[in-house]
Design a protein around this motif. Structure first.
Motif, PDB file in Angstrom:
ATOM      1  N   ARG A  13       0.831  -1.217   0.000  1.00 25.34           N
ATOM      2  CA  ARG A  13       0.000   0.000   0.000  1.00 25.34           C
ATOM      3  C   ARG A  13       0.859   1.259   0.000  1.00 25.34           C
ATOM      4  O   ARG A  13       0.534   2.245  -0.658  1.00 25.34           O
ATOM      5  CB  ARG A  13      -0.951  -0.001   1.199  1.00 25.34           C
ATOM      6  CG  ARG A  13      -2.168  -0.870   0.993  1.00 25.34           C
ATOM      7  CD  ARG A  13      -3.271  -0.593   2.010  1.00 25.34           C
ATOM      8  NE  ARG A  13      -2.821  -0.620   3.392  1.00 25.34           N
ATOM      9  CZ  ARG A  13      -2.676  -1.707   4.131  1.00 25.34           C
ATOM     10  NH1 ARG A  13      -2.938  -2.900   3.607  1.00 25.34           N
ATOM     11  NH2 ARG A  13      -2.263  -1.639   5.378  1.00 25.34           N
ATOM     12  N   GLU A  64       1.999   1.689  -3.549  1.00 26.18           N
ATOM     13  CA  GLU A  64       0.925   2.026  -4.492  1.00 26.18           C
ATOM     14  C   GLU A  64       0.373   3.430  -4.277  1.00 26.18           C
ATOM     15  O   GLU A  64      -0.109   4.054  -5.211  1.00 26.18           O
ATOM     16  CB  GLU A  64      -0.213   1.002  -4.370  1.00 26.18           C
ATOM     17  CG  GLU A  64       0.173  -0.359  -4.916  1.00 26.18           C
ATOM     18  CD  GLU A  64      -0.898  -1.417  -4.695  1.00 26.18           C
ATOM     19  OE1 GLU A  64      -1.789  -1.208  -3.833  1.00 26.18           O
ATOM     20  OE2 GLU A  64      -0.830  -2.460  -5.368  1.00 26.18           O
ATOM     21  N   LYS A  65       0.403   3.911  -3.035  1.00 23.29           N
ATOM     22  CA  LYS A  65      -0.136   5.232  -2.718  1.00 23.29           C
ATOM     23  C   LYS A  65       0.957   6.281  -2.816  1.00 23.29           C
ATOM     24  O   LYS A  65       2.094   6.025  -2.478  1.00 23.29           O
ATOM     25  CB  LYS A  65      -0.645   5.237  -1.265  1.00 23.29           C
ATOM     26  CG  LYS A  65      -2.126   5.184  -1.117  1.00 23.29           C
ATOM     27  CD  LYS A  65      -2.500   5.065   0.322  1.00 23.29           C
ATOM     28  CE  LYS A  65      -2.746   6.403   0.955  1.00 23.29           C
ATOM     29  NZ  LYS A  65      -3.261   6.297   2.311  1.00 23.29           N
TER      30      LYS A  65
END
Length: 191
Positions: A57, A60-61
């Motif tokens: 995460r 991806e962020k």
């Protein structure tokens, strides 16, 4: 930072989504996050999955960390939240499974077995009917109504109804009165 690189330089690289900086962060903190998660979850395998998800995460962020404390806080808070979500989900799954077990009583199990055996026995008799009649009666036993059988077989609705009546009439002559009564009960339930 555990290495000799300065916090600011490293954060600039990480904020610009430098792959090597991310790999370095992963190498240095994966075990810490997995250990932290295992203390919450009491399961090292799941804890490692949670830690991996935290880093996925993060990658991806798009994040922008002002200081190293913000980065570490993000990692630990993400891990904590993921652990709590896992526990919540796990508890819901467990509760659902427990409810299913409680609903499945011995009587229900017995009724299902008896129904299955009756259907199997009737299917044996149905196979001895004329072919068109047998095909329609098999579909009736599977719970299809006359309209659905008409669509599936291509036969007209009146043909389906007449073959169904013919099948019931022939079965009445072939089976015991008790089995015929059970057939009629089954057909009423599926209509």
């Amino acid at each position: 930072m555990k290495s000799s690189e300065t916090d600011i330089t490293f954060l600039n690289r990480l904020n610009s989504r430098d792959h090597e900086a991310f790999k370095q962060l992963f190498r240095e903190y994966f075990q810490d996050i997995a250990y932290y998660s295992s203390k919450i979850l009491k399961d090292t395998d799941v804890a490692e999955d949670v830690a991996q998800d935290v880093f996925i995460r993060l990658w991806e962020k798009e994040n922008h960390f002002e200081n190293y404390l913000a980065l570490k806080s993000y990692l630990y808070l993400s891990a904590r939240n993921s652990c709590l979500n896992y526990i919540k989900h796990h508890n819901i799954v467990q509760e659902h499974a427990q409810n299913l077990v409680q609903e499945e009583t011995d009587e229900q199990t017995w009724n299902t077995i008896v129904e299955t055996e009756i259907i199997s026995l009737l299917s044996d008799y149905i196979r001895h009917l004329p072919s068109e009649c047998a095909k329609i009666m098999e579909l009736v036993m599977q719970g299809y109504n006359s309209t659905e059988i008409s669509t599936l077989t291509g036969a007209s609705s009146s043909t389906v109804r007449s073959q169904k009546q013919r099948g019931i009439s022939l079965l009445k002559k072939m089976v015991s009165p008790e089995l015929y009564a059970l057939l009629m009960l089954f057909l009423q339930q599926n209509n």
